[in-house]
Write a protein that holds these residues in place. Structure first.
Motif, PDB file in Angstrom:
ATOM      1  N   GLU A   1     -69.502   0.913-110.811  1.00  0.00           N
ATOM      2  CA  GLU A   1     -70.364   1.609-109.872  1.00  0.00           C
ATOM      3  C   GLU A   1     -71.698   1.934-110.549  1.00  0.00           C
ATOM      4  O   GLU A   1     -71.768   2.112-111.763  1.00  0.00           O
ATOM      5  CB  GLU A   1     -69.700   2.917-109.413  1.00  0.00           C
ATOM      6  CG  GLU A   1     -68.448   2.735-108.588  1.00  0.00           C
ATOM      7  CD  GLU A   1     -68.765   2.197-107.206  1.00  0.00           C
ATOM      8  OE1 GLU A   1     -69.863   2.477-106.676  1.00  0.00           O
ATOM      9  OE2 GLU A   1     -67.920   1.474-106.654  1.00  0.00           O
TER      10      GLU A   1
ATOM     11  N   LYS B   1     -65.677  -2.726 -99.803  1.00  0.00           N
ATOM     12  CA  LYS B   1     -65.095  -2.614-101.137  1.00  0.00           C
ATOM     13  C   LYS B   1     -65.140  -3.972-101.839  1.00  0.00           C
ATOM     14  O   LYS B   1     -64.776  -4.993-101.272  1.00  0.00           O
ATOM     15  CB  LYS B   1     -63.650  -2.126-101.046  1.00  0.00           C
ATOM     16  CG  LYS B   1     -63.016  -1.806-102.395  1.00  0.00           C
ATOM     17  CD  LYS B   1     -61.641  -1.197-102.230  1.00  0.00           C
ATOM     18  CE  LYS B   1     -61.039  -0.817-103.578  1.00  0.00           C
ATOM     19  NZ  LYS B   1     -59.691  -0.209-103.434  1.00  0.00           N
TER      20      LYS B   1
ATOM     21  N   LYS C   1     -59.388   2.002 -95.793  1.00  0.00           N
ATOM     22  CA  LYS C   1     -59.349   1.919 -97.251  1.00  0.00           C
ATOM     23  C   LYS C   1     -58.162   1.131 -97.769  1.00  0.00           C
ATOM     24  O   LYS C   1     -58.288   0.330 -98.697  1.00  0.00           O
ATOM     25  CB  LYS C   1     -59.333   3.328 -97.855  1.00  0.00           C
ATOM     26  CG  LYS C   1     -59.374   3.334 -99.376  1.00  0.00           C
ATOM     27  CD  LYS C   1     -59.450   4.753 -99.916  1.00  0.00           C
ATOM     28  CE  LYS C   1     -59.550   4.748-101.439  1.00  0.00           C
ATOM     29  NZ  LYS C   1     -59.649   6.117-101.989  1.00  0.00           N
TER      30      LYS C   1
ATOM     31  N   GLU D   1     -65.000   0.940 -98.928  1.00  0.00           N
ATOM     32  CA  GLU D   1     -65.151   1.912-100.007  1.00  0.00           C
ATOM     33  C   GLU D   1     -65.615   3.262 -99.467  1.00  0.00           C
ATOM     34  O   GLU D   1     -65.160   4.311 -99.920  1.00  0.00           O
ATOM     35  CB  GLU D   1     -66.161   1.365-101.006  1.00  0.00           C
ATOM     36  CG  GLU D   1     -66.424   2.251-102.199  1.00  0.00           C
ATOM     37  CD  GLU D   1     -67.456   1.648-103.131  1.00  0.00           C
ATOM     38  OE1 GLU D   1     -68.266   2.408-103.681  1.00  0.00           O
ATOM     39  OE2 GLU D   1     -67.444   0.411-103.295  1.00  0.00           O
ATOM     40  N   GLU D   2     -66.528   3.250 -98.506  1.00  0.00           N
ATOM     41  CA  GLU D   2     -67.016   4.469 -97.870  1.00  0.00           C
ATOM     42  C   GLU D   2     -67.483   4.122 -96.465  1.00  0.00           C
ATOM     43  O   GLU D   2     -67.894   3.001 -96.188  1.00  0.00           O
ATOM     44  CB  GLU D   2     -68.152   5.091 -98.679  1.00  0.00           C
ATOM     45  CG  GLU D   2     -68.735   6.382 -98.115  1.00  0.00           C
ATOM     46  CD  GLU D   2     -67.750   7.538 -98.025  1.00  0.00           C
ATOM     47  OE1 GLU D   2     -66.859   7.443 -97.151  1.00  0.00           O
ATOM     48  OE2 GLU D   2     -67.869   8.507 -98.790  1.00  0.00           O
TER      49      GLU D   2
END
Length: 499
Positions: free
Chosen positions: A99, A369, A443, A485-486
């Motif tokens: 990240e 993701k 997710k 991922e978000e």
């Protein structure tokens, strides 16, 4: 002819790290019971890092002839140190799966350990591959880059942003606490897009803020007060372009504070007003390269409560919503009101239906993701938690936003209005036809997908990620499905604070 066998050397030293024969240093990272001991060799670390060279000279051997070190910085985690120690031994580092926040932590840790080569490489990587993230974290990372030495590459990145959009720093709540070195760095910018009189006002304001004892009533200032301000600003004053001031600004802005200037400089400023062609002894800095002589009025920027998109992204989305051929570049007409954040509210599509039931005019944003893609869609219609149905509208759209891996954003407008929105809470499934489909737990289930469809104008993913048209949907190849991922959902509201 000289032949260099670096690959073999790197592999051999990496194996020595993995099997630390004859190690003489134990470095403890973290706190028990979650700590980890790294068994390493002093001659390798001290030859690669001045920090460790000093530490080893200060640290005696224990009874087992081992030097035991505990890293004083709690921000150097086991994950971070593991990356760094592999670099020290093998000269190898892989950043693709890390990240951006982790990479920045690596920058800070590498700088502390005086690994200059790695500090430079990591900064360059972030600027080239993580620019959207750096913009998203502007306030936090920009300030850190000015506070810590050796972050010139990131600092130059932010200086370029500040030069083009000076209000991002001069009108921010953090301006008055800006370190002196940071302000000087900004003042040196030849292309700072701000009139010199305005720059002077900001510098004076900053200097006053550094001296809380200065009288608030300017009429009560004494010579000592001016001397105090002059001392505070002595590093900044040489970088003001005094001979670029308008005559009005000289009278209104410089004259009241003439005591903080050297006498000869103030006389030369006056001389240039009265006899412009007369030779003077003061250094005349070149005027700034202002793109527009009259700068546009910048209204209050929106506060964007997103962990995924930047204000630049939000301007693009607003332009698409309004069907503008030319994108907005400032003064976003909409407020993005956060309704759902998956990391906060949960990752089930069912959660979105529950929170957004009967809410219209929403944008959903998701970060894929593994790939870092930012995908999304705009839904003019209400979410409906009680009915399974196709909904018709000619105003919905899907999109993918510019990231380090995507040179330009993609907007795809609905073509088949009867199949614009697939509202199916019982599944649970929410889709923009087959252009962008969100299914189940975003997710953990990896059921989301984008499919080739005639219902929207163009694909929003590249060919390698987009599924051909297949039915039943269970036949979609695993490689085309993705997890998230978000994810965030925003209510789009007209702003009432624009002029």
């Amino acid at each position: 002819m000289t032949t260099k066998f670096f690959d073999r050397l790197s592999n051999d030293l990496t194996r020595l790290l993995e099997n630390p024969t004859d190690y003489n240093v134990a470095i403890e990272i973290g706190e028990a019971p979650n700590n980890q001991i790294f068994k390493v060799h002093s001659y390798i670390l001290q030859s690669r890092s001045p920090y460790f060279e000093k530490k080893f000279n200060e640290t005696p051997f224990n009874d087992d002839h081992i030097k035991v070190l505990t890293m004083p910085n709690p921000n150097i985690s086991i994950k971070i140190f593991n990356v760094i120690i592999k670099y020290i031994y093998g000269g190898i580092i892989s950043l693709e799966k890390l990240e951006n926040s982790t990479i920045f932590d690596l920058v800070i840790a590498s700088n502390e350990l005086e690994l200059d080569e790695l500090v430079k490489h990591l900064q360059t990587y972030l600027v080239n591959n993580g620019a959207p993230w750096l913009r998203l974290k502007f306030a936090q990372i920009c300030r850190t880059s000015y506070q810590i030495k050796n972050l010139e590459i990131i600092r130059d990145f932010y200086n370029d942003i500040i030069a083009k959009h000076p209000n991002t720093i001069f009108e921010s709540e953090n301006f008055l606490s800006l370190p002196e070195g940071a302000l000087i760095s900004i003042l040196k910018q030849d292309d700072l897009q701000l009139e010199e009189g305005k720059i002077w006002e900001y510098v004076i304001k900053w200097g006053k803020a550094k001296n809380s004892t200065l009288p608030t009533n300017f009429d009560k200032w004494t010579s000592d007060n001016f001397l105090t301000l002059k001392e505070t600003l002595k590093g900044c004053l040489p970088h003001i372009r005094y001979f670029s001031f308008s005559n009005e600004d000289v009278v209104e802005k410089i004259f009241p504070y003439h005591q903080i200037l050297e006498t000869n400089l103030f006389l030369d400023i006056n001389s240039k007003i009265m006899t412009p062609n007369k030779q003077i002894s003061s250094i005349i800095l070149p005027p700034r390269n202002i793109l527009n002589t009259k700068l546009p009025i910048r209204n209050t920027p929106i506060s964007l409560p997103s962990n995924i998109i930047t204000n630049e992204h939000a301007l693009e989305i607003s332009s698409w919503i309004d069907k503008k051929e030319t994108l907005y570049v400032e003064n976003n007409p909409y407020e993005f009101q956060l309704l759902v954040r998956r990391s906060r509210d949960g990752f089930d599509v069912e959660t979105i239906y529950n929170i957004c039931d009967k809410v219209a005019n929403t944008v959903i944003i998701l970060k894929v993701k593994g790939t870092g893609e930012i995908l999304g869609g705009y839904n003019l219609l209400e979410w409906d938690n009680n009915n399974n149905q196709f909904k018709s509208t000619q105003d919905s759209l899907t999109f993918s936003l510019k990231t380090t891996n995507l040179k330009n954003s993609i907007s795809s407008r609905v073509k088949n209005v009867g199949c614009a929105i697939y509202n199916y809470p019982s599944k649970p499934d929410f889709s923009f036809s087959s252009s962008l489909c969100l299914v189940g737990n975003l997710k953990t289930e990896k059921k989301c997908y984008c499919m080739v469809t005639s219902s929207y104008s163009k694909p929003i993913r590249s060919d390698e990620f987009i599924s051909p048209e297949v039915y039943p949907l269970s036949n979609i190849f695993h490689k085309f499905s993705f997890s998230v991922e978000e994810c965030e959902v925003f209510k789009i509201l007209p702003r009432n604070d624009l002029k």
